[in-house]
Design a protein around this motif. Structure first.
Motif, PDB file in Angstrom:
ATOM      1  N   ARG A   1     -14.145  11.394  30.683  1.00 43.55           N
ATOM      2  CA  ARG A   1     -13.105  10.871  29.801  1.00 43.55           C
ATOM      3  C   ARG A   1     -13.481  10.970  28.326  1.00 43.55           C
ATOM      4  N   GLY A   2     -14.646  11.524  28.041  1.00 43.98           N
ATOM      5  CA  GLY A   2     -15.087  11.652  26.660  1.00 43.98           C
ATOM      6  C   GLY A   2     -15.441  10.335  26.010  1.00 43.98           C
ATOM      7  N   ILE A   3     -15.916   9.377  26.804  1.00 43.13           N
ATOM      8  CA  ILE A   3     -16.270   8.048  26.310  1.00 43.13           C
ATOM      9  C   ILE A   3     -17.793   7.923  26.295  1.00 43.13           C
ATOM     10  N   ALA A   4     -18.347   7.527  25.170  1.00 40.86           N
ATOM     11  CA  ALA A   4     -19.797   7.317  25.084  1.00 40.86           C
ATOM     12  C   ALA A   4     -20.186   6.058  25.859  1.00 40.86           C
ATOM     13  N   LEU A   5     -21.373   6.085  26.483  1.00 40.64           N
ATOM     14  CA  LEU A   5     -21.863   4.957  27.278  1.00 40.64           C
ATOM     15  C   LEU A   5     -23.178   4.453  26.721  1.00 40.64           C
ATOM     16  N   LEU A   6     -23.245   3.155  26.435  1.00 40.28           N
ATOM     17  CA  LEU A   6     -24.489   2.478  26.041  1.00 40.28           C
ATOM     18  C   LEU A   6     -25.018   1.671  27.215  1.00 40.28           C
TER      19      LEU A   6
END
Length: 414
Positions: free
Chosen positions: A201-206
Motif C-alpha cells: 500500500r506504499g505505507i511506511a512501517l515503524l
C-alpha cells in the motif's frame, strides 16, 4: 507440579550470573530476585568495565579533535555504530542513528518524517498494546497537522487482530506503527506480515523493538520495515543509549530534528547545509561512554548466543507461567501463542502496588503499575498489573522464591 518443561542441561546460568555484579546483592536482608528486566536489564561486568575504562583512559569528545584521545574516542563511538548495524543486520552503518533510546528514536521519526508529510484527513495507525512512546509522539504531530491516530484492536489472549490491522491500512494512513514485542504481555507481533501488507500500500512501517532486541535476533532486512527503534538499557547496556535504523531513502529525505554542532557541513547566516545521514540527526555531544558500554553489551550477547538465550528464557517463561497458574485467584494478562519472557498478572482483591511493595520486602523486584500502556489497561478493565519479566540470567530457583513470596503476600492481603 505436572507437565513442567524439562530444564535445559547445556546452559550454565550460574556462570552467566557470576558476570553480573548486582545480582549478588541483598535487599531488605534477602537475596535479590530481580524480575524487572523489561524495565531495565542488569549489566555484566564487561559493560561496567568498558565504561570505566573509557573515562579512565580515552575520555575526549568525538569527531572534533585530531589528538590521540579524540581519535580513540571517535573510533570507539563509531565502532559501536558498526556493532549495532551488524547486530540488527542493517544494509549500511550509515542507516543507523545513535539516540538516547526508543523514545527519542520514535520522536525523531514523528517530527522529521511524519510531520512534514501529514495534513488534515491523514492518519497514523498504531495498536492498543503499544507503549506510550509509540502513541504520544503520534498524537502530538497529529494535533499539529490535523491528522488522526487510529489503533488496531487486540483479542483477550493479547494477540493483535492482524486481519483488522491490515483492514485499517486505508489510503489516508501515511505511517503505520507496531511493537515487535509487547512490554506488558510479551506478545510477539508478526512484523514481516505487517510490513509486507504496508509495502503493498506504499505505507511506511515503524517498529518499536525495545522488548525484542534483548531476547531474539533482529534482522531489519528480513523484517521489511522502514524504521526500527531499540533501547540500550534494556539489552545489558547503559541508560541513555539506543538507536534508530531507517531506510537510506527516508534518511536522505528527512530534515533534521535537532540542530547544533556536528550535524552540519557549513553554517552561515545566509543558510546552513547539513551533514549526510546519520550525522545529520546527531547534533551535540553524544553519550560516548554509554555507547562504548553498549558495544560491550553486544559483545556479551554474541558470546552467549541468542539460540541459547532464547531456549533458556522460553523454559523459564513456561515454568513461571505454570507456577503462577497454580495460585488461586490469580489472573494472567496476555497468553499469546508466541511470547517473550514477560508475565503480567493480578491477584483477585489485591492492589498491584501493595503486592509489589510486599514482594520487595522479601527481596523480589517486580514492576507494578500501568507500564506506560494506559490503553492496554483500559482494554482489560484494570488500572494496573504486576509484571514479572525474565532474562537469561534468571533461574528456576528464583522463580520458586518468587512464588513462595507471592503466596505469602496473598495470605497477608486476602
Amino acid at each position: 507440579m505436572t507437565n513442567a518443561p524439562a530444564t535445559p542441561t547445556v546452559f550454565d546460568v550460574q556462570r552467566i550470573r557470576a558476570d553480573f555484579p548486582l545480582l549478588a546483592r541483598s535487599v531488605h536482608g534477602k537475596p535479590l530476585v530481580y524480575l524487572d528486566n523489561a524495565n531495565t536489564s542488569q549489566k555484566p561486568a564487561s559493560v561496567i568495565e568498558a565504561v570505566n575504562a573509557h573515562y579512565r583512559e580515552h575520555n575526549a569528545n568525538v569527531a572534533r579533535a585530531v589528538h590521540q584521545l579524540g581519535e580513540e574516542a571517535t573510533a570507539a563511538y563509531e565502532g559501536a555504530r558498526d556493532k549495532l548495524a551488524r547486530f540488527i543486520n542493517a544494509t549500511s552503518r550509515n542507516e543507523l542513528i545513535l539516540t538516547s533510546g526508543t523514545t527519542q528514536s520514535i520522536n525523531l521519526v514523528a517530527y522529521s518524517y511524519a510531520l512534514p508529510r501529514l495534513k488534515a484527513g491523514d492518519a497514523i495507525l498504531t495498536t492498543v498494546m503499544e507503549h506510550h512512546a509509540n502513541i504520544v509522539p503520534w498524537q502530538l504531530v497529529a494535533a499539529r497537522s490535523g491528522a488522526t491516530v487510529k489503533a488496531a484492536p487486540i483479542d483477550e489472549r493479547g494477540e493483535l487482530i492482524v486481519e483488522k490491522y491490515i483492514e485499517m491500512l486505508t489510503p489516508e494512513v501515511k505511517l503505520a506503527c507496531v511493537t515487535h514485542v509487547s512490554n506488558v504481555l510479551g506478545t510477539v507481533n508478526p512484523v514481516r506480515e505487517i510490513a509486507r501488507e504496508c509495502r503493498k500500500r506504499g505505507i511506511a512501517l515503524l517498529v518499536d523493538g525495545s522488548q525484542a532486541a534483548p531476547h531474539r535476533p533482529v534482522d531489519v532486512q528480513a523484517l521489511g520495515c522502514d524504521f526500527y527503534a531499540i533501547t540500550g538499557h534494556k539489552m545489558l547496556g547503559p541508560t541513555g543509549t539506543g538507536a534508530l535504523w531507517a531506510r537510506r531513502e527516508h534518511l536522505e529525505a528527512m530534515p533534521p530534528f535537532f540542530g547544533g554542532g556536528e550535524m552540519i557541513r557549513e553554517v552561515s547566516f545566509s543558510g546552513t547545509t547539513f551533514a549526510a545521514p546519520p550525522h545529520k540527526f546527531e547534533a551535540g555531544t553524544p553519550n560516548i561512554a554509554g555507547f562504548v558500554g553498549l558495544a560491550a553489551a553486544i559483545d556479551y550477547y554474541e558470546s552467549v548466543g541468542f539460540g541459547a538465550i532464547h531456549a533458556w528464557e522460553q523454559n523459564l517463561l513456561a515454568y513461571a507461567t505454570e507456577r503462577l497458574r497454580e495460585i488461586p485467584g490469580l489472573r494472567i494478562f496476555g497468553e499469546a501463542r508466541e511470547k517473550e519472557p514477560v508475565v503480567s498478572f493480578l491477584l483477585e482483591g489485591a492492589q498491584a502496588t501493595d503486592m509489589a511493595t510486599l514482594l520487595d520486602l522479601q527481596g523480589v523486584a517486580v514492576r507494578s503499575g500501568h507500564h506506560c500502556a494506559h490503553p492496554l489497561m483500559q482494554f482489560y478493565g484494570v488500572p494496573a498489573t504486576l509484571r514479572a519479566s525474565l532474562a537469561f540470567y534468571n533461574t528456576r530457583e528464583e522463580i520458586d522464591t518468587f512464588i513462595v513470596a507471592l503466596l505469602k503476600v496473598r495470605k497477608l492481603l486476602m
